[in-house]
Design an enzyme around this catalytic site. Structure first.
Site, PDB file in Angstrom:
ATOM      1  N   SER A   1       8.294  42.433  15.633  1.00  0.00           N
ATOM      2  CA  SER A   1       8.663  42.929  14.821  1.00  0.00           C
ATOM      3  C   SER A   1       9.531  44.520  15.300  1.00  0.00           C
ATOM      4  O   SER A   1       9.775  44.944  14.198  1.00  0.00           O
ATOM      5  CB  SER A   1       8.420  42.504  13.466  1.00  0.00           C
ATOM      6  OG  SER A   1       7.397  43.522  13.483  1.00  0.00           O
TER       7      SER A   1
ATOM      8  N   PRO B   1      12.054  47.327  17.953  1.00  0.00           N
ATOM      9  CA  PRO B   1      12.781  46.988  18.091  1.00  0.00           C
ATOM     10  C   PRO B   1      13.937  45.754  18.617  1.00  0.00           C
ATOM     11  O   PRO B   1      14.591  45.737  19.083  1.00  0.00           O
ATOM     12  CB  PRO B   1      13.583  48.281  19.358  1.00  0.00           C
ATOM     13  CG  PRO B   1      12.151  49.071  19.098  1.00  0.00           C
ATOM     14  CD  PRO B   1      11.129  47.649  18.378  1.00  0.00           C
ATOM     15  N   ALA B   2      12.774  45.405  19.854  1.00  0.00           N
ATOM     16  CA  ALA B   2      13.297  44.456  20.212  1.00  0.00           C
ATOM     17  C   ALA B   2      13.629  42.723  19.505  1.00  0.00           C
ATOM     18  O   ALA B   2      14.482  42.373  20.059  1.00  0.00           O
ATOM     19  CB  ALA B   2      12.308  43.600  21.696  1.00  0.00           C
TER      20      ALA B   2
ATOM     21  N   GLU C   1       5.798  39.095  11.911  1.00  0.00           N
ATOM     22  CA  GLU C   1       5.599  40.238  11.921  1.00  0.00           C
ATOM     23  C   GLU C   1       4.641  40.682  12.795  1.00  0.00           C
ATOM     24  O   GLU C   1       4.501  42.126  13.731  1.00  0.00           O
ATOM     25  CB  GLU C   1       6.089  41.410  11.395  1.00  0.00           C
ATOM     26  CG  GLU C   1       7.216  40.535  10.133  1.00  0.00           C
ATOM     27  CD  GLU C   1       7.206  41.532   8.658  1.00  0.00           C
ATOM     28  OE1 GLU C   1       8.183  42.518   8.765  1.00  0.00           O
ATOM     29  OE2 GLU C   1       6.958  41.115   7.854  1.00  0.00           O
TER      30      GLU C   1
ATOM     31  N   ASN D   1      16.506  60.087  20.923  1.00  0.00           N
ATOM     32  CA  ASN D   1      17.601  59.685  21.922  1.00  0.00           C
ATOM     33  C   ASN D   1      17.892  58.226  21.711  1.00  0.00           C
ATOM     34  O   ASN D   1      17.764  57.001  22.377  1.00  0.00           O
ATOM     35  CB  ASN D   1      16.562  59.292  23.485  1.00  0.00           C
ATOM     36  CG  ASN D   1      15.195  58.405  23.296  1.00  0.00           C
ATOM     37  OD1 ASN D   1      15.160  58.070  22.160  1.00  0.00           O
ATOM     38  ND2 ASN D   1      14.461  58.623  24.278  1.00  0.00           N
TER      39      ASN D   1
ATOM     40  N   VAL E   1       1.456  34.518  15.529  1.00  0.00           N
ATOM     41  CA  VAL E   1       1.318  33.290  16.178  1.00  0.00           C
ATOM     42  C   VAL E   1       0.111  33.496  16.758  1.00  0.00           C
ATOM     43  O   VAL E   1       0.028  34.314  17.772  1.00  0.00           O
ATOM     44  CB  VAL E   1       2.632  33.276  16.913  1.00  0.00           C
ATOM     45  CG1 VAL E   1       2.407  31.991  18.026  1.00  0.00           C
ATOM     46  CG2 VAL E   1       3.713  33.338  15.622  1.00  0.00           C
TER      47      VAL E   1
ATOM     48  N   CYS F   1      -4.157  55.880  17.048  1.00  0.00           N
ATOM     49  CA  CYS F   1      -3.124  56.504  16.465  1.00  0.00           C
ATOM     50  C   CYS F   1      -2.932  58.578  15.476  1.00  0.00           C
ATOM     51  O   CYS F   1      -3.550  58.134  14.524  1.00  0.00           O
ATOM     52  CB  CYS F   1      -2.633  55.613  14.897  1.00  0.00           C
ATOM     53  SG  CYS F   1      -1.527  55.304  13.918  1.00  0.00           S
TER      54      CYS F   1
ATOM     55  N   CYS G   1      -1.832  58.169  11.988  1.00  0.00           N
ATOM     56  CA  CYS G   1      -2.170  57.263  10.946  1.00  0.00           C
ATOM     57  C   CYS G   1      -3.527  58.633  10.396  1.00  0.00           C
ATOM     58  O   CYS G   1      -4.221  58.879   9.437  1.00  0.00           O
ATOM     59  CB  CYS G   1      -3.429  56.133  11.624  1.00  0.00           C
ATOM     60  SG  CYS G   1      -2.143  55.015  12.278  1.00  0.00           S
ATOM     61  N   ASP G   2      -4.006  59.421  11.779  1.00  0.00           N
ATOM     62  CA  ASP G   2      -5.227  59.753  11.736  1.00  0.00           C
ATOM     63  C   ASP G   2      -5.797  61.588  11.604  1.00  0.00           C
ATOM     64  O   ASP G   2      -6.133  62.028  11.234  1.00  0.00           O
ATOM     65  CB  ASP G   2      -6.798  59.101  12.170  1.00  0.00           C
ATOM     66  CG  ASP G   2      -6.756  57.655  12.592  1.00  0.00           C
ATOM     67  OD1 ASP G   2      -7.050  57.007  10.799  1.00  0.00           O
ATOM     68  OD2 ASP G   2      -7.535  57.283  13.012  1.00  0.00           O
TER      69      ASP G   2
ATOM     70  N   ILE H   1      -2.803  56.740  26.721  1.00  0.00           N
ATOM     71  CA  ILE H   1      -2.893  56.313  28.147  1.00  0.00           C
ATOM     72  C   ILE H   1      -2.067  54.840  28.827  1.00  0.00           C
ATOM     73  O   ILE H   1      -2.502  54.470  29.893  1.00  0.00           O
ATOM     74  CB  ILE H   1      -4.402  56.019  28.866  1.00  0.00           C
ATOM     75  CG1 ILE H   1      -4.370  55.493  28.235  1.00  0.00           C
ATOM     76  CG2 ILE H   1      -4.673  57.705  29.090  1.00  0.00           C
ATOM     77  CD1 ILE H   1      -6.698  54.754  28.507  1.00  0.00           C
TER      78      ILE H   1
ATOM     79  N   ASP I   1       8.696  45.192  25.487  1.00  0.00           N
ATOM     80  CA  ASP I   1       7.918  46.201  26.644  1.00  0.00           C
ATOM     81  C   ASP I   1       7.173  45.196  27.174  1.00  0.00           C
ATOM     82  O   ASP I   1       6.645  45.601  28.366  1.00  0.00           O
ATOM     83  CB  ASP I   1       7.105  47.278  26.062  1.00  0.00           C
ATOM     84  CG  ASP I   1       8.030  48.212  25.016  1.00  0.00           C
ATOM     85  OD1 ASP I   1       8.876  48.332  25.556  1.00  0.00           O
ATOM     86  OD2 ASP I   1       7.195  49.300  25.167  1.00  0.00           O
TER      87      ASP I   1
HETATM   88  P1  NDP Z   1       2.745  56.695  30.733  1.00  0.00           P
HETATM   89  O1  NDP Z   1       2.597  55.690  31.063  1.00  0.00           O
HETATM   90  O2  NDP Z   1       4.335  56.939  30.618  1.00  0.00           O
HETATM   91  O3  NDP Z   1       2.251  57.594  30.754  1.00  0.00           O
HETATM   92  C1  NDP Z   1       0.658  57.528  30.526  1.00  0.00           C
HETATM   93  C2  NDP Z   1      -0.311  58.514  30.982  1.00  0.00           C
HETATM   94  O4  NDP Z   1      -1.627  58.918  30.628  1.00  0.00           O
HETATM   95  C3  NDP Z   1       0.057  59.021  32.687  1.00  0.00           C
HETATM   96  O5  NDP Z   1       0.302  60.500  32.251  1.00  0.00           O
HETATM   97  C4  NDP Z   1      -0.971  58.812  32.687  1.00  0.00           C
HETATM   98  O6  NDP Z   1      -1.665  59.626  33.664  1.00  0.00           O
HETATM   99  C5  NDP Z   1      -2.506  58.798  32.138  1.00  0.00           C
HETATM  100  N1  NDP Z   1      -3.652  58.085  32.649  1.00  0.00           N
HETATM  101  C6  NDP Z   1      -3.437  56.564  32.237  1.00  0.00           C
HETATM  102  N2  NDP Z   1      -4.444  56.134  32.831  1.00  0.00           N
HETATM  103  C7  NDP Z   1      -5.871  56.825  32.150  1.00  0.00           C
HETATM  104  C8  NDP Z   1      -6.848  57.357  32.508  1.00  0.00           C
HETATM  105  N3  NDP Z   1      -7.768  56.080  32.185  1.00  0.00           N
HETATM  106  N4  NDP Z   1      -7.080  58.468  32.740  1.00  0.00           N
HETATM  107  C9  NDP Z   1      -6.722  59.586  32.061  1.00  0.00           C
HETATM  108  N5  NDP Z   1      -5.231  59.153  31.527  1.00  0.00           N
HETATM  109  C10 NDP Z   1      -4.653  58.122  32.662  1.00  0.00           C
HETATM  110  O7  NDP Z   1       2.704  56.093  28.923  1.00  0.00           O
HETATM  111  P2  NDP Z   1       3.434  56.459  27.989  1.00  0.00           P
HETATM  112  O8  NDP Z   1       2.676  55.421  26.510  1.00  0.00           O
HETATM  113  O9  NDP Z   1       3.026  58.319  27.549  1.00  0.00           O
HETATM  114  O10 NDP Z   1       4.707  56.308  27.580  1.00  0.00           O
HETATM  115  C11 NDP Z   1       5.065  54.980  27.219  1.00  0.00           C
HETATM  116  C12 NDP Z   1       6.469  54.633  27.415  1.00  0.00           C
HETATM  117  O11 NDP Z   1       7.451  55.056  25.919  1.00  0.00           O
HETATM  118  C13 NDP Z   1       7.791  55.687  28.805  1.00  0.00           C
HETATM  119  O12 NDP Z   1       8.666  55.142  29.459  1.00  0.00           O
HETATM  120  C14 NDP Z   1       7.826  56.934  27.362  1.00  0.00           C
HETATM  121  O13 NDP Z   1       8.916  57.461  28.346  1.00  0.00           O
HETATM  122  C15 NDP Z   1       8.421  56.563  26.014  1.00  0.00           C
HETATM  123  N6  NDP Z   1       8.345  56.660  24.823  1.00  0.00           N
HETATM  124  C16 NDP Z   1       8.912  57.736  24.317  1.00  0.00           C
HETATM  125  C17 NDP Z   1       9.000  58.703  23.408  1.00  0.00           C
HETATM  126  C18 NDP Z   1      10.110  59.529  23.075  1.00  0.00           C
HETATM  127  O14 NDP Z   1      11.348  59.386  23.584  1.00  0.00           O
HETATM  128  N7  NDP Z   1      10.085  59.876  21.642  1.00  0.00           N
HETATM  129  C19 NDP Z   1       7.626  59.375  23.013  1.00  0.00           C
HETATM  130  C20 NDP Z   1       6.059  58.201  23.051  1.00  0.00           C
HETATM  131  C21 NDP Z   1       7.120  57.332  24.878  1.00  0.00           C
HETATM  132  P3  NDP Z   1      -0.558  59.507  35.310  1.00  0.00           P
HETATM  133  O15 NDP Z   1       0.105  60.749  34.711  1.00  0.00           O
HETATM  134  O16 NDP Z   1      -1.485  60.189  36.109  1.00  0.00           O
HETATM  135  O17 NDP Z   1      -0.543  57.741  35.815  1.00  0.00           O
END
Ligand code: NDP
Length: 489
Positions: free
Chosen positions: A53, A55-56, A75, A91, A123, A175, A178-179, A288, A328
């Site tokens: 549930s 945006p997609a 949901e 955006n 499900v 989160c 939440c926290d 991450i 996603d």
């Molecule tokens: P991303 O995959 O973009 O970023 C993950 C981050 O975590 C990277 O910096 C990565 O490092 C780091 N990482 C991954 N594994 C580890 C690890 N084991 N140890 C330490 N660091 C780690 O995920 P996001 O959740 O940030 O974003 C997902 C999507 O959602 C994106 O397309 C984003 O643009 C979108 N988004 C948009 C928002 C908005 O417009 N308001 C808000 C939140 C998300 P490295 O760079 O070194 O790989």
């Protein structure tokens, strides 16, 4: 009387369906797999079943309903999806700035207005070996779907470091929305260098004393515009070239079991090759990245090596006819609310096309009306909403056996996600168990009385005494299992 009526109906319905099938040629053109005459044996039915549930899923539901199909949305465990944990979205076309939860509420209201049926269930399994496809639900029910749209999204990743599991929910979390209120005046870290890390840090800044973003490389991956937002928050700093190796914590025995909290982290500076401890850190927020939630169709639908569901050509079709995908769970490149919504629209149009191709038409839709799925009408709530300790005492005076109290906050998305599940379970157990809910902003004396330190929190009571505090969002099954176990005590 009802049985006779149903039998007669089935006979007429079967003759009609076989006639229709032969007329439209669906059995001969598509083979026996999509055989409309099976609908009589498979109910309750869902012409379009959307799993998820966010945006997609909600965009798919809007298109499904507007296309004239009875459309259902499961949901799941996180109604509204990950956007409910986001603050400002800048955006989304047509909205200069909108809060993530508000955007999802608006989509939900729009879908509901168009007649989409929301099911507060998850499900558990999908059987794609015969059609209509069988969905096994968390509640134990089964339903049959003529078409399925997988919009299950992705789940935030964990690090797998020492202390992460041990202190999960006691300072380690994904989160901030939440926290954050529970980290007032404390020092916290956010791990990650993407847009989510910035979001989390901004959520935390008004509450925490200091927020440090821990980035493993010498630069952030986040969009420059997101990075620019940080300049408005003097208590947010960034550490580059750092890997968090361990969450450090303390535990002691309290009257209601172990009391745990985070007291620091061990860090590796990968530029200077040194390890050190960061003391006095009370919150660790992970940002991450995500893992696609494709487990339901693992082995039955083609996925790539990372688990993202594969789509065919320029469509949202999967390797299984009649099953479509959006958002996603199929997209590791764009992962935006707007691209998820776009793919939801495409998936619903593909599903409509599929249903038309197999011979599903207005007449059949009308004939299967008596066999459509109806989520349990809950009617009156079975949960007492209390505002004071005095009210609680009055209820306890008249309650034998188990009493369950759900503490929630209006600003806590996980709490709001759990409330419909709680209400539904309360309805099922209302004859044996007393259910109460407390809004933490409306009944501070009750919150203090039970020493609730974060939400969502479920407190179980027996014979007037608290048994347990559970600080987590629970799926329906988890809550039901907990009640069964506690009721037997
Ligand atoms: P991303 O995959 O973009 O970023 C993950 C981050 O975590 C990277 O910096 C990565 O490092 C780091 N990482 C991954 N594994 C580890 C690890 N084991 N140890 C330490 N660091 C780690 O995920 P996001 O959740 O940030 O974003 C997902 C999507 O959602 C994106 O397309 C984003 O643009 C979108 N988004 C948009 C928002 C908005 O417009 N308001 C808000 C939140 C998300 P490295 O760079 O070194 O790989």
């Amino acid at each position: 009387m009802i049985v006779i009526y149903k039998k007669e109906f089935f006979l007429i319905f079967s003759i009609f369906i076989i006639g229709m099938s032969a007329l439209c040629g669906c059995i001969s053109s598509k083979g026996p797999f999509f055989d409309m005459s099976r609908l009589e044996n498979c109910h309750p039915l869902m012409p379009v079943a959307i799993i998820g549930s966010g945006p997609a899923g909600l965009t798919a539901s809007i298109y499904g309903a507007r296309g004239g199909f009875r459309t259902y949305v499961f949901e799941g465990n996180k109604p509204g999806g990950l956007l409910t944990e986001t603050t400002e979205v800048e955006n989304w076309p047509g909205e200069a700035v909108i809060l993530g939860p508000e955007l999802m509420q608006r989509m939900h209201a729009q879908a509901e207005r168009l007649g989409v049926v929301f099911v507060a269930d998850s499900v558990e399994a999908i059987d794609l070996s015969t059609w209509p496809y069988k969905l096994q639900l968390d509640s134990g029910d089964s339903v049959y779907a003529l078409s399925i749209i997988m919009a299950t999204g992705s789940t935030p990743r964990k690090l797998g470091i020492r202390g992460e599991e041990e202190y999960w929910g006691y300072g380690v979390t994904t989160c901030a929305v939440c926290d954050a209120p529970f980290r007032k005046g404390q020092k916290v870290i956010v791990i990650g260098g993407g847009d989510s890390a910035i979001e989390e840090a901004i959520q935390l800044a008004p509450h925490a004393q200091e927020v440090t973003i821990m980035v493993r490389k010498d630069h952030m991956r986040a969009a420059q515009r997101m990075q620019d937002r940080l300049s408005g928050y003097p208590n947010i700093t960034i550490k580059y070239n750092v890997d968090v190796l361990e969450v450090l914590g303390e535990q002691k025995k309290g009257p209601l079991g172990l009391i745990k909290h985070v007291v620091g982290v061990r860090v590796y500076d990968n530029k200077h090759n040194v390890e050190y401890d960061m003391p006095d850190i009370n919150g660790v927020f992970l940002a991450i990245g995500h893992t696609p939630n494709s487990q339901l169709v693992e082995g039955s639908i083609q996925c790539d090596r990372a688990g993202y569901i594969k789509t065919e050509d320029h469509s949202q079709k999967t390797s299984q006819e009649g099953v479509f995908v959006a958002g996603d769970v199929a997209d590791h490149v764009y992962r935006q609310a707007i691209t998820s919504a776009g793919s939801g629209c495409m998936a619903a149009l593909d599903a409509a096309n599929f249903l038309g191709n197999i011979g599903f038409n207005e007449q059949i839709a009308e004939n299967i009306m008596p066999f459509l799925y109806h989520p349990d009408g809950m009617g009156e709530s079975s949960v007492y909403h209390i505002y004071s300790l005095q009210e609680l005492e009055q209820i306890l005076a008249h309650s034998d056996g188990l009493v369950v109290i759900d503490f929630y906050g209006q600003a806590c998305p996980s709490c709001l996600q759990m409330l419909p599940i709680y209400e539904q379970v309360a309805h099922e157990f209302k004859d044996r168990i007393t259910f109460i809910k407390v809004d933490i902003d409306e009944a501070e004396d009750v919150v203090h009385h039970f020493n609730v330190v974060k939400v969502p929190c479920i407190v179980l009571m027996k014979d007037g005494k608290p048994l347990n505090h559970i600080y987590k969002t629970m799926r329906r099954k988890e809550l039901v299992d907990l009640l069964h176990a506690s009721d037997r005590l």
